[in-house]
Design a protein around this motif. Structure first.
Motif, PDB file in Angstrom:
ATOM      1  N   ALA A  11       0.838  -1.205   0.000  1.00 42.19           N
ATOM      2  CA  ALA A  11       0.000   0.000   0.000  1.00 42.19           C
ATOM      3  C   ALA A  11       0.873   1.255   0.000  1.00 42.19           C
ATOM      4  O   ALA A  11       0.549   2.241  -0.667  1.00 42.19           O
ATOM      5  N   THR A  12       1.990   1.209   0.713  1.00 41.90           N
ATOM      6  CA  THR A  12       2.919   2.327   0.703  1.00 41.90           C
ATOM      7  C   THR A  12       3.523   2.517  -0.681  1.00 41.90           C
ATOM      8  O   THR A  12       3.643   3.647  -1.166  1.00 41.90           O
ATOM      9  N   LEU A  13       3.886   1.396  -1.331  1.00 41.91           N
ATOM     10  CA  LEU A  13       4.387   1.467  -2.708  1.00 41.91           C
ATOM     11  C   LEU A  13       3.362   2.129  -3.625  1.00 41.91           C
ATOM     12  O   LEU A  13       3.700   2.988  -4.438  1.00 41.91           O
ATOM     13  N   TYR A  14       2.119   1.714  -3.488  1.00 40.54           N
ATOM     14  CA  TYR A  14       1.067   2.264  -4.339  1.00 40.54           C
ATOM     15  C   TYR A  14       0.847   3.752  -4.051  1.00 40.54           C
ATOM     16  O   TYR A  14       0.648   4.543  -4.974  1.00 40.54           O
ATOM     17  N   PHE A  15       0.907   4.140  -2.785  1.00 41.23           N
ATOM     18  CA  PHE A  15       0.725   5.546  -2.430  1.00 41.23           C
ATOM     19  C   PHE A  15       1.854   6.399  -3.010  1.00 41.23           C
ATOM     20  O   PHE A  15       1.618   7.467  -3.577  1.00 41.23           O
ATOM     21  N   VAL A  16       3.079   5.931  -2.873  1.00 41.05           N
ATOM     22  CA  VAL A  16       4.229   6.645  -3.434  1.00 41.05           C
ATOM     23  C   VAL A  16       4.079   6.747  -4.954  1.00 41.05           C
ATOM     24  O   VAL A  16       4.373   7.782  -5.558  1.00 41.05           O
ATOM     25  N   SER A  17       3.582   5.681  -5.569  1.00 39.70           N
ATOM     26  CA  SER A  17       3.364   5.689  -7.008  1.00 39.70           C
ATOM     27  C   SER A  17       2.322   6.730  -7.414  1.00 39.70           C
ATOM     28  O   SER A  17       2.508   7.452  -8.393  1.00 39.70           O
ATOM     29  N   ALA A  18       1.237   6.808  -6.665  1.00 35.47           N
ATOM     30  CA  ALA A  18       0.176   7.767  -6.995  1.00 35.47           C
ATOM     31  C   ALA A  18       0.681   9.206  -6.872  1.00 35.47           C
ATOM     32  O   ALA A  18       0.427  10.037  -7.756  1.00 35.47           O
ATOM     33  N   ILE A  19       1.406   9.484  -5.808  1.00 34.48           N
ATOM     34  CA  ILE A  19       1.960  10.832  -5.629  1.00 34.48           C
ATOM     35  C   ILE A  19       2.998  11.118  -6.715  1.00 34.48           C
ATOM     36  O   ILE A  19       3.031  12.206  -7.300  1.00 34.48           O
ATOM     37  N   GLY A  20       3.836  10.135  -7.003  1.00 34.29           N
ATOM     38  CA  GLY A  20       4.852  10.312  -8.035  1.00 34.29           C
ATOM     39  C   GLY A  20       4.254  10.535  -9.412  1.00 34.29           C
ATOM     40  O   GLY A  20       4.752  11.361 -10.180  1.00 34.29           O
ATOM     41  N   CYS A  21       3.187   9.803  -9.733  1.00 35.26           N
ATOM     42  CA  CYS A  21       2.528  10.005 -11.033  1.00 35.26           C
ATOM     43  C   CYS A  21       1.880  11.377 -11.114  1.00 35.26           C
ATOM     44  O   CYS A  21       1.879  12.012 -12.160  1.00 35.26           O
ATOM     45  N   ALA A  22       1.319  11.831 -10.003  1.00 33.01           N
ATOM     46  CA  ALA A  22       0.664  13.140 -10.002  1.00 33.01           C
ATOM     47  C   ALA A  22       1.667  14.277 -10.210  1.00 33.01           C
ATOM     48  O   ALA A  22       1.341  15.276 -10.844  1.00 33.01           O
ATOM     49  N   PHE A  23       2.868  14.102  -9.685  1.00 26.59           N
ATOM     50  CA  PHE A  23       3.861  15.163  -9.763  1.00 26.59           C
ATOM     51  C   PHE A  23       5.070  14.778 -10.606  1.00 26.59           C
ATOM     52  O   PHE A  23       6.173  15.304 -10.389  1.00 26.59           O
ATOM     53  N   ALA A  24       4.886  13.881 -11.560  1.00 29.87           N
ATOM     54  CA  ALA A  24       6.009  13.437 -12.407  1.00 29.87           C
ATOM     55  C   ALA A  24       6.562  14.618 -13.190  1.00 29.87           C
ATOM     56  O   ALA A  24       5.831  15.409 -13.766  1.00 29.87           O
ATOM     57  N   TRP A  25       7.860  14.745 -13.208  1.00 36.62           N
ATOM     58  CA  TRP A  25       8.521  15.880 -13.853  1.00 36.62           C
ATOM     59  C   TRP A  25       8.874  15.615 -15.302  1.00 36.62           C
ATOM     60  O   TRP A  25       9.119  16.539 -16.042  1.00 36.62           O
ATOM     61  N   ASN A  26       8.879  14.333 -15.710  1.00 30.65           N
ATOM     62  CA  ASN A  26       9.105  14.011 -17.120  1.00 30.65           C
ATOM     63  C   ASN A  26       8.528  12.630 -17.417  1.00 30.65           C
ATOM     64  O   ASN A  26       7.994  11.956 -16.529  1.00 30.65           O
ATOM     65  N   TRP A  27       8.643  12.229 -18.662  1.00 30.69           N
ATOM     66  CA  TRP A  27       8.060  10.973 -19.122  1.00 30.69           C
ATOM     67  C   TRP A  27       8.688   9.763 -18.417  1.00 30.69           C
ATOM     68  O   TRP A  27       8.007   8.831 -18.031  1.00 30.69           O
ATOM     69  N   THR A  28       9.981   9.779 -18.241  1.00 24.27           N
ATOM     70  CA  THR A  28      10.680   8.662 -17.606  1.00 24.27           C
ATOM     71  C   THR A  28      10.240   8.489 -16.157  1.00 24.27           C
ATOM     72  O   THR A  28      10.027   7.356 -15.694  1.00 24.27           O
ATOM     73  N   ALA A  29      10.081   9.589 -15.441  1.00 20.66           N
ATOM     74  CA  ALA A  29       9.616   9.513 -14.055  1.00 20.66           C
ATOM     75  C   ALA A  29       8.201   8.961 -13.993  1.00 20.66           C
ATOM     76  O   ALA A  29       7.884   8.146 -13.111  1.00 20.66           O
ATOM     77  N   LEU A  30       7.348   9.386 -14.921  1.00 21.73           N
ATOM     78  CA  LEU A  30       5.976   8.879 -14.948  1.00 21.73           C
ATOM     79  C   LEU A  30       5.968   7.374 -15.167  1.00 21.73           C
ATOM     80  O   LEU A  30       5.265   6.639 -14.463  1.00 21.73           O
ATOM     81  N   ILE A  31       6.759   6.884 -16.101  1.00 29.20           N
ATOM     82  CA  ILE A  31       6.810   5.446 -16.372  1.00 29.20           C
ATOM     83  C   ILE A  31       7.356   4.695 -15.162  1.00 29.20           C
ATOM     84  O   ILE A  31       6.856   3.625 -14.791  1.00 29.20           O
ATOM     85  N   ALA A  32       8.380   5.256 -14.509  1.00 25.90           N
ATOM     86  CA  ALA A  32       8.951   4.606 -13.327  1.00 25.90           C
ATOM     87  C   ALA A  32       7.928   4.513 -12.200  1.00 25.90           C
ATOM     88  O   ALA A  32       7.791   3.455 -11.560  1.00 25.90           O
ATOM     89  N   PHE A  33       7.174   5.589 -11.968  1.00 21.59           N
ATOM     90  CA  PHE A  33       6.167   5.557 -10.913  1.00 21.59           C
ATOM     91  C   PHE A  33       4.996   4.652 -11.283  1.00 21.59           C
ATOM     92  O   PHE A  33       4.408   4.016 -10.406  1.00 21.59           O
ATOM     93  N   ARG A  34       4.653   4.585 -12.569  1.00 22.71           N
ATOM     94  CA  ARG A  34       3.605   3.643 -12.994  1.00 22.71           C
ATOM     95  C   ARG A  34       4.043   2.196 -12.779  1.00 22.71           C
ATOM     96  O   ARG A  34       3.255   1.354 -12.371  1.00 22.71           O
ATOM     97  N   LEU A  35       5.312   1.921 -13.053  1.00 22.07           N
ATOM     98  CA  LEU A  35       5.854   0.582 -12.818  1.00 22.07           C
ATOM     99  C   LEU A  35       5.813   0.241 -11.331  1.00 22.07           C
ATOM    100  O   LEU A  35       5.424  -0.868 -10.953  1.00 22.07           O
ATOM    101  N   LEU A  36       6.173   1.195 -10.498  1.00 28.01           N
ATOM    102  CA  LEU A  36       6.110   0.988  -9.052  1.00 28.01           C
ATOM    103  C   LEU A  36       4.678   0.708  -8.603  1.00 28.01           C
ATOM    104  O   LEU A  36       4.437  -0.185  -7.778  1.00 28.01           O
ATOM    105  N   GLY A  37       3.719   1.450  -9.145  1.00 26.26           N
ATOM    106  CA  GLY A  37       2.312   1.208  -8.822  1.00 26.26           C
ATOM    107  C   GLY A  37       1.840  -0.149  -9.304  1.00 26.26           C
ATOM    108  O   GLY A  37       1.059  -0.821  -8.625  1.00 26.26           O
ATOM    109  N   GLY A  38       2.311  -0.564 -10.467  1.00 28.90           N
ATOM    110  CA  GLY A  38       1.948  -1.884 -10.978  1.00 28.90           C
ATOM    111  C   GLY A  38       2.452  -3.003 -10.086  1.00 28.90           C
ATOM    112  O   GLY A  38       1.754  -4.003  -9.873  1.00 28.90           O
TER     113      GLY A  38
END
Length: 112
Positions: A11-38
């Motif tokens: 659940a902590t991983l998913y929460f970090v992923s959601a926050i990271g996706c919301a505030f992703a600074w570039n495409w690579t960060a968004l993909i990394a946070f989506r992978l973490l959420g997955g």
């Protein structure tokens, strides 16, 4: 590490992923946070039914695990229906380029 603490870690991983996706600074960060959420969602979809079966009484075990899967499928159906309704609303309110520019941000939940 038990199932409950593993679920809390996921659940902590998913929460970090959601926050990271919301505030992703570039495409690579968004993909990394989506992978973490997955990874968080995938792990919880395996551990969730196991934890439910572990803590539930024997006569309710099958029903509760089945209800877990039913709720997942119902959530997916609601997501598809809401996306369809949002698509219809955006077609009706197009600002020329098909964007949401014509609908103010606070009104988006009311559109669907």
């Amino acid at each position: 590490m038990g199932r409950k603490s593993s679920l809390l870690a996921l659940a902590t991983l998913y929460f970090v992923s959601a926050i990271g996706c919301a505030f992703a600074w570039n495409w690579t960060a968004l993909i990394a946070f989506r992978l973490l959420g997955g990874l968080g969602i995938g792990g919880s979809s395996v551990l969730g039914p196991m934890y439910i079966a572990e803590i539930s009484p024997r006569k309710w075990r099958g029903r509760l695990v089945g209800l877990f899967q039913f709720n997942i499928c119902t959530g997916i159906l609601i997501a598809y229906l809401s996306n369809y309704l949002i698509g219809l609303a955006s077609l009706a309110r197009q600002s020329g380029d098909g964007s949401w520019a014509s609908v103010p941000f606070p009104l988006w939940p009311l559109v669907c």
